[in-house]
Design a protein around this motif. Structure first.
Motif, PDB file in Angstrom:
ATOM      1  N   TYR A  19     -44.312  12.184 -12.790  1.00  0.00           N
ATOM      2  CA  TYR A  19     -45.053  12.760 -11.670  1.00  0.00           C
ATOM      3  C   TYR A  19     -45.674  14.102 -12.049  1.00  0.00           C
ATOM      4  O   TYR A  19     -46.803  14.405 -11.655  1.00  0.00           O
ATOM      5  N   CYS A  26     -49.675  14.944 -12.035  1.00  0.00           N
ATOM      6  CA  CYS A  26     -50.223  16.091 -11.290  1.00  0.00           C
ATOM      7  C   CYS A  26     -51.180  16.883 -12.168  1.00  0.00           C
ATOM      8  O   CYS A  26     -52.252  17.301 -11.719  1.00  0.00           O
ATOM      9  N   LYS A  33     -44.996  21.007  -6.180  1.00  0.00           N
ATOM     10  CA  LYS A  33     -46.207  20.538  -6.859  1.00  0.00           C
ATOM     11  C   LYS A  33     -47.440  20.770  -5.987  1.00  0.00           C
ATOM     12  O   LYS A  33     -48.502  21.126  -6.482  1.00  0.00           O
ATOM     13  N   LYS A  84     -55.330  16.971 -11.436  1.00  0.00           N
ATOM     14  CA  LYS A  84     -55.441  18.226 -10.699  1.00  0.00           C
ATOM     15  C   LYS A  84     -56.839  18.442 -10.111  1.00  0.00           C
ATOM     16  O   LYS A  84     -56.981  18.824  -8.959  1.00  0.00           O
ATOM     17  N   PHE A 133     -50.984  11.188  -3.897  1.00  0.00           N
ATOM     18  CA  PHE A 133     -50.411  12.339  -4.590  1.00  0.00           C
ATOM     19  C   PHE A 133     -49.199  11.853  -5.379  1.00  0.00           C
ATOM     20  O   PHE A 133     -48.366  11.115  -4.847  1.00  0.00           O
TER      21      PHE A 133
END
Length: 196
Positions: free
Chosen positions: A39, A43, A124, A47, A96
């Motif tokens: 994860y 991310c 996050k 981004k 997400f």
């Protein structure tokens, strides 16, 4: 007899008093912990794509969620569980990383039971939130005010000369007051008519 009690009766009693939500939450947390690195990488990779979407969801969220994202705590997750669930659902809609599994687990057992994964997702999310422009403007205004204050305070040499001027003015005022005081009794005696 003791063996029978330990092997047959005690497990049944534990099942009766055991909370099934805790067991499900424990399993979900273990599965999430195994995928944390994945994860985190997702991310970083996504981004640029996710930042505007996350910012939009963040701006539309309640003040409790905004505060929780800035300073995530398990107690706050428990206190605002309905708002947390709604926010997790919104994050799951935009894919997400990690939010779908956390949202599903939170739906089944409640956000308070899976606070570890929820806090990870919130941490996050906080990396996607840009620093508020208002705070930067306030900092600039404070700097300007400090500069003005520094300019308003005269240097030490000027402070001494202004102190001397103040002392001279005080002496002049005191002298004028003394003259008026001396003049007042004489004027008062002249103004009174003689008594018969």
């Amino acid at each position: 007899m003791v063996n029978y009690w330990k092997s047959k009766v005690l497990p049944k009693i534990k099942k009766v008093f055991e909370n099934p939500k805790k067991a499900a939450a424990l399993e979900a947390s273990k599965a999430f912990d195994e995928s944390k690195e994945q994860y985190s990488k997702e991310c970083e990779d996504k981004k640029t794509d996710l930042e505007p979407k996350v910012t939009e969801i963040y701006q539309a969220s309640s003040t409790e969620i905004k505060a929780l994202i800035k300073e995530p705590t398990a107690a706050a997750v428990k206190k605002h569980s309905a708002a947390v669930q709604k926010f997790l659902d919104e994050l799951a809609k935009i894919d997400f990383p990690g939010s779908k599994s956390v949202s599903e687990a939170a739906t089944k057992v409640g956000p308070a039971y899976v606070s570890g994964p929820v806090l990870f997702v919130f941490e996050k999310v906080s990396t996607f939130i840009p620093a508020p422009v208002e705070e930067e403007e306030k900092k600039e205004e404070e700097k300007k005010e400090e500069e003005k204050k520094e300019e308003a305070v005269p240097p030490p040499a000027e402070a001494e000369s202004s102190t001397e001027e103040v002392k001279e003015k005080e002496i002049a005022v005191e002298a004028a007051v003394e003259e008026k005081v001396e003049d007042v009794p004489a004027a008062a005696a002249a103004a009174e008519p003689p008594k018969p």
